[in-house]
Design a protein around this motif. Structure first.
Motif, PDB file in Angstrom:
ATOM      1  N   ILE A 150      -5.209  22.356  50.635  1.00  0.00           N
ATOM      2  CA  ILE A 150      -6.215  21.304  50.499  1.00  0.00           C
ATOM      3  C   ILE A 150      -5.969  20.204  51.515  1.00  0.00           C
ATOM      4  CG2 ILE A 150      -6.962  19.389  49.040  1.00  0.00           C
ATOM      5  CD1 ILE A 150      -6.568  21.009  46.639  1.00  0.00           C
ATOM      6  N   LEU A 151      -7.068  19.703  52.055  1.00  0.00           N
ATOM      7  CA  LEU A 151      -7.070  18.421  52.739  1.00  0.00           C
ATOM      8  C   LEU A 151      -7.948  17.533  51.862  1.00  0.00           C
ATOM      9  CD1 LEU A 151      -6.433  16.453  54.976  1.00  0.00           C
ATOM     10  CD2 LEU A 151      -8.378  17.390  56.256  1.00  0.00           C
ATOM     11  N   GLY A 152      -7.332  16.563  51.205  1.00  0.00           N
ATOM     12  CA  GLY A 152      -8.055  15.724  50.264  1.00  0.00           C
ATOM     13  C   GLY A 152      -8.462  14.402  50.873  1.00  0.00           C
ATOM     14  N   ILE A 153      -9.731  14.055  50.660  1.00  0.00           N
ATOM     15  CA  ILE A 153     -10.254  12.758  51.073  1.00  0.00           C
ATOM     16  C   ILE A 153     -10.781  12.099  49.797  1.00  0.00           C
ATOM     17  CG2 ILE A 153     -11.755  11.534  52.684  1.00  0.00           C
ATOM     18  CD1 ILE A 153     -11.994  14.102  54.328  1.00  0.00           C
ATOM     19  N   PRO A 154      -9.870  11.483  49.019  1.00  0.00           N
ATOM     20  CA  PRO A 154     -10.267  10.951  47.716  1.00  0.00           C
ATOM     21  C   PRO A 154     -11.244   9.790  47.822  1.00  0.00           C
ATOM     22  CG  PRO A 154      -7.989  10.367  48.215  1.00  0.00           C
ATOM     23  CD  PRO A 154      -8.470  11.250  49.322  1.00  0.00           C
ATOM     24  N   ILE A 155     -12.085   9.696  46.791  1.00  0.00           N
ATOM     25  CA  ILE A 155     -13.113   8.663  46.762  1.00  0.00           C
ATOM     26  C   ILE A 155     -12.834   7.650  45.654  1.00  0.00           C
ATOM     27  CG2 ILE A 155     -15.587   8.236  46.392  1.00  0.00           C
ATOM     28  CD1 ILE A 155     -15.974  11.120  47.588  1.00  0.00           C
ATOM     29  N   SER A 156     -12.538   8.116  44.453  1.00  0.00           N
ATOM     30  CA  SER A 156     -12.375   7.185  43.328  1.00  0.00           C
ATOM     31  C   SER A 156     -11.616   7.817  42.173  1.00  0.00           C
ATOM     32  CB  SER A 156     -13.750   6.723  42.839  1.00  0.00           C
ATOM     33  OG  SER A 156     -14.476   7.824  42.338  1.00  0.00           O
ATOM     34  N   ILE A 157     -11.486   7.059  41.144  1.00  0.00           N
ATOM     35  CA  ILE A 157     -10.946   7.416  39.836  1.00  0.00           C
ATOM     36  C   ILE A 157      -9.622   8.166  39.962  1.00  0.00           C
ATOM     37  CG2 ILE A 157     -11.548   8.319  37.549  1.00  0.00           C
ATOM     38  CD1 ILE A 157     -14.504   8.204  38.445  1.00  0.00           C
ATOM     39  N   ASP A 158      -9.559   9.390  39.432  1.00  0.00           N
ATOM     40  CA  ASP A 158      -8.307  10.146  39.397  1.00  0.00           C
ATOM     41  C   ASP A 158      -7.983  10.862  40.709  1.00  0.00           C
ATOM     42  OD1 ASP A 158     -10.468  11.927  39.124  1.00  0.00           O
ATOM     43  OD2 ASP A 158      -9.225  13.376  38.044  1.00  0.00           O
ATOM     44  N   GLN A 159      -8.904  10.851  41.631  1.00  0.00           N
ATOM     45  CA  GLN A 159      -8.752  11.650  42.851  1.00  0.00           C
ATOM     46  C   GLN A 159      -7.548  11.212  43.690  1.00  0.00           C
ATOM     47  OE1 GLN A 159     -12.648  11.100  44.494  1.00  0.00           O
ATOM     48  NE2 GLN A 159     -13.597  11.976  42.664  1.00  0.00           N
ATOM     49  N   HIS A 160      -7.293   9.927  43.764  1.00  0.00           N
ATOM     50  CA  HIS A 160      -6.148   9.427  44.530  1.00  0.00           C
ATOM     51  C   HIS A 160      -4.841   9.951  43.927  1.00  0.00           C
ATOM     52  CE1 HIS A 160      -8.536   6.757  47.062  1.00  0.00           C
ATOM     53  NE2 HIS A 160      -9.248   6.507  45.980  1.00  0.00           N
ATOM     54  N   HIS A 161      -4.733   9.877  42.607  1.00  0.00           N
ATOM     55  CA  HIS A 161      -3.548  10.386  41.916  1.00  0.00           C
ATOM     56  C   HIS A 161      -3.418  11.900  42.107  1.00  0.00           C
ATOM     57  CE1 HIS A 161      -0.508  11.111  38.876  1.00  0.00           C
ATOM     58  NE2 HIS A 161      -1.319  12.015  38.347  1.00  0.00           N
ATOM     59  N   VAL A 205      -3.324  14.325  52.303  1.00  0.00           N
ATOM     60  CA  VAL A 205      -4.308  13.293  51.959  1.00  0.00           C
ATOM     61  C   VAL A 205      -4.732  12.586  53.234  1.00  0.00           C
ATOM     62  CG1 VAL A 205      -4.731  11.167  50.667  1.00  0.00           C
ATOM     63  CG2 VAL A 205      -3.231  12.929  49.711  1.00  0.00           C
ATOM     64  N   LEU A 206      -6.020  12.336  53.341  1.00  0.00           N
ATOM     65  CA  LEU A 206      -6.576  11.521  54.411  1.00  0.00           C
ATOM     66  C   LEU A 206      -7.538  10.541  53.745  1.00  0.00           C
ATOM     67  CD1 LEU A 206      -6.980  10.900  57.427  1.00  0.00           C
ATOM     68  CD2 LEU A 206      -8.775  12.653  57.448  1.00  0.00           C
ATOM     69  N   HIS A 207      -7.286   9.256  53.899  1.00  0.00           N
ATOM     70  CA  HIS A 207      -8.137   8.246  53.266  1.00  0.00           C
ATOM     71  C   HIS A 207      -9.349   7.959  54.148  1.00  0.00           C
ATOM     72  CE1 HIS A 207      -5.287   7.578  50.073  1.00  0.00           C
ATOM     73  NE2 HIS A 207      -4.328   7.604  50.990  1.00  0.00           N
ATOM     74  N   TRP A 208     -10.466   7.662  53.502  1.00  0.00           N
ATOM     75  CA  TRP A 208     -11.707   7.397  54.235  1.00  0.00           C
ATOM     76  C   TRP A 208     -11.524   6.288  55.262  1.00  0.00           C
ATOM     77  CZ3 TRP A 208     -15.649  10.587  54.370  1.00  0.00           C
ATOM     78  CH2 TRP A 208     -15.815  11.508  53.336  1.00  0.00           C
ATOM     79  N   ARG A 209     -10.777   5.261  54.917  1.00  0.00           N
ATOM     80  CA  ARG A 209     -10.586   4.147  55.855  1.00  0.00           C
ATOM     81  C   ARG A 209      -9.874   4.596  57.128  1.00  0.00           C
ATOM     82  NH1 ARG A 209      -6.878   3.308  51.746  1.00  0.00           N
ATOM     83  NH2 ARG A 209      -4.708   3.516  52.434  1.00  0.00           N
ATOM     84  N   ASP A 210      -9.142   5.688  57.050  1.00  0.00           N
ATOM     85  CA  ASP A 210      -8.402   6.216  58.201  1.00  0.00           C
ATOM     86  C   ASP A 210      -9.130   7.356  58.900  1.00  0.00           C
ATOM     87  OD1 ASP A 210      -6.319   4.444  57.543  1.00  0.00           O
ATOM     88  OD2 ASP A 210      -5.441   5.922  56.163  1.00  0.00           O
ATOM     89  N   LEU A 211     -10.316   7.723  58.404  1.00  0.00           N
ATOM     90  CA  LEU A 211     -11.034   8.875  58.948  1.00  0.00           C
ATOM     91  C   LEU A 211     -11.546   8.583  60.353  1.00  0.00           C
ATOM     92  CD1 LEU A 211     -12.119  11.754  58.365  1.00  0.00           C
ATOM     93  CD2 LEU A 211     -14.247  10.652  57.644  1.00  0.00           C
ATOM     94  N   LEU A 215      -8.664  13.325  61.527  1.00  0.00           N
ATOM     95  CA  LEU A 215      -9.121  14.549  60.868  1.00  0.00           C
ATOM     96  C   LEU A 215      -8.640  15.776  61.627  1.00  0.00           C
ATOM     97  CD1 LEU A 215     -10.631  15.971  58.631  1.00  0.00           C
ATOM     98  CD2 LEU A 215     -12.766  15.621  59.928  1.00  0.00           C
ATOM     99  N   ARG A 216      -8.758  15.742  62.922  1.00  0.00           N
ATOM    100  CA  ARG A 216      -8.302  16.861  63.755  1.00  0.00           C
ATOM    101  C   ARG A 216      -6.794  17.080  63.585  1.00  0.00           C
ATOM    102  NH1 ARG A 216     -10.570  21.370  66.299  1.00  0.00           N
ATOM    103  NH2 ARG A 216      -8.622  21.864  67.228  1.00  0.00           N
ATOM    104  N   ASN A 217      -6.016  15.983  63.580  1.00  0.00           N
ATOM    105  CA  ASN A 217      -4.570  16.082  63.416  1.00  0.00           C
ATOM    106  C   ASN A 217      -4.191  16.573  62.011  1.00  0.00           C
ATOM    107  OD1 ASN A 217      -4.167  15.213  66.041  1.00  0.00           O
ATOM    108  ND2 ASN A 217      -3.847  13.092  65.447  1.00  0.00           N
ATOM    109  N   SER A 218      -4.899  16.134  60.985  1.00  0.00           N
ATOM    110  CA  SER A 218      -4.636  16.609  59.625  1.00  0.00           C
ATOM    111  C   SER A 218      -4.912  18.095  59.530  1.00  0.00           C
ATOM    112  CB  SER A 218      -5.493  15.854  58.613  1.00  0.00           C
ATOM    113  OG  SER A 218      -5.113  14.514  58.537  1.00  0.00           O
ATOM    114  N   TYR A 219      -5.961  18.547  60.156  1.00  0.00           N
ATOM    115  CA  TYR A 219      -6.291  19.962  60.169  1.00  0.00           C
ATOM    116  C   TYR A 219      -5.239  20.748  60.962  1.00  0.00           C
ATOM    117  CZ  TYR A 219      -8.362  24.371  61.346  1.00  0.00           C
ATOM    118  OH  TYR A 219      -8.561  25.703  61.497  1.00  0.00           O
ATOM    119  N   SER A 220      -4.888  20.249  62.133  1.00  0.00           N
ATOM    120  CA  SER A 220      -3.940  20.944  63.007  1.00  0.00           C
ATOM    121  C   SER A 220      -2.553  21.055  62.390  1.00  0.00           C
ATOM    122  CB  SER A 220      -3.853  20.233  64.352  1.00  0.00           C
ATOM    123  OG  SER A 220      -5.097  20.310  65.012  1.00  0.00           O
TER     124      SER A 220
END
Length: 147
Positions: free
Chosen positions: A103-114, A127-133, A138-143
């Motif tokens: 998984i490459l997770g880009i959490p949005i809210s609630i329990d997703q971050h945990h 994990v990749l946070h939206w603020r860092d997208l 994204l390419r580096n997280s995938y690679s």
């Protein structure tokens, strides 16, 4: 072309599933995020199956297929699936774990971050946070998972 044929024709590179679940409407994401996703997806050798709540998208790359609904369990079980990019909801993480999918997770809210912190700690996702997208993040997280 039906979904099964499209997936089968992905060949050795395989395909990626991208879904933000059922609560978030992908079509309402900020344009800057959509552009990053589209640009990175276009640069990949894999096909990308994107759960998208609209019928079309301007500038859709040829290796990306949109669908309003997807049989997520069947897709996660497919041997050619290379990565699941998800919001990190409980069912998505449980299903990916069951099927042994990275998984490459880009959490949005609630329990997703945990949920995504736990996945990352267990070593089967990132994990990749939206603020860092960005294109590079994204390419580096995938690679990191796919060389």
């Amino acid at each position: 072309m039906d979904l099964q044929q499209w997936i089968s024709e992905a060949g050795t590179p395989g395909f990626i599933l991208f879904s933000l679940g059922t609560v978030v409407k992908s079509s309402t994401m900020p344009e800057k995020y959509k552009k990053v996703l589209v640009d990175v997806f276009e640069s990949l050798e894999q096909r990308v199956l994107w759960k998208w709540d609209d019928v079309t998208m301007d500038g859709l790359p040829s290796n990306v297929r949109l669908s309003k609904w997807l049989p997520q369990q069947d897709i996660l079980a497919h041997p050619e699936l290379r990565l699941f990019i998800t919001h990190g909801g409980l069912f998505s993480t449980q299903e990916a774990s069951y099927h042994g999918v990275s998984i490459l997770g880009i959490p949005i809210s609630i329990d997703q971050h945990h949920n995504m912190r736990m996945v990352q700690q267990e070593g089967w996702g990132r994990v990749l946070h939206w603020r860092d997208l960005s294109y590079d993040s994204l390419r580096n997280s995938y690679s990191a998972d796919h060389g």
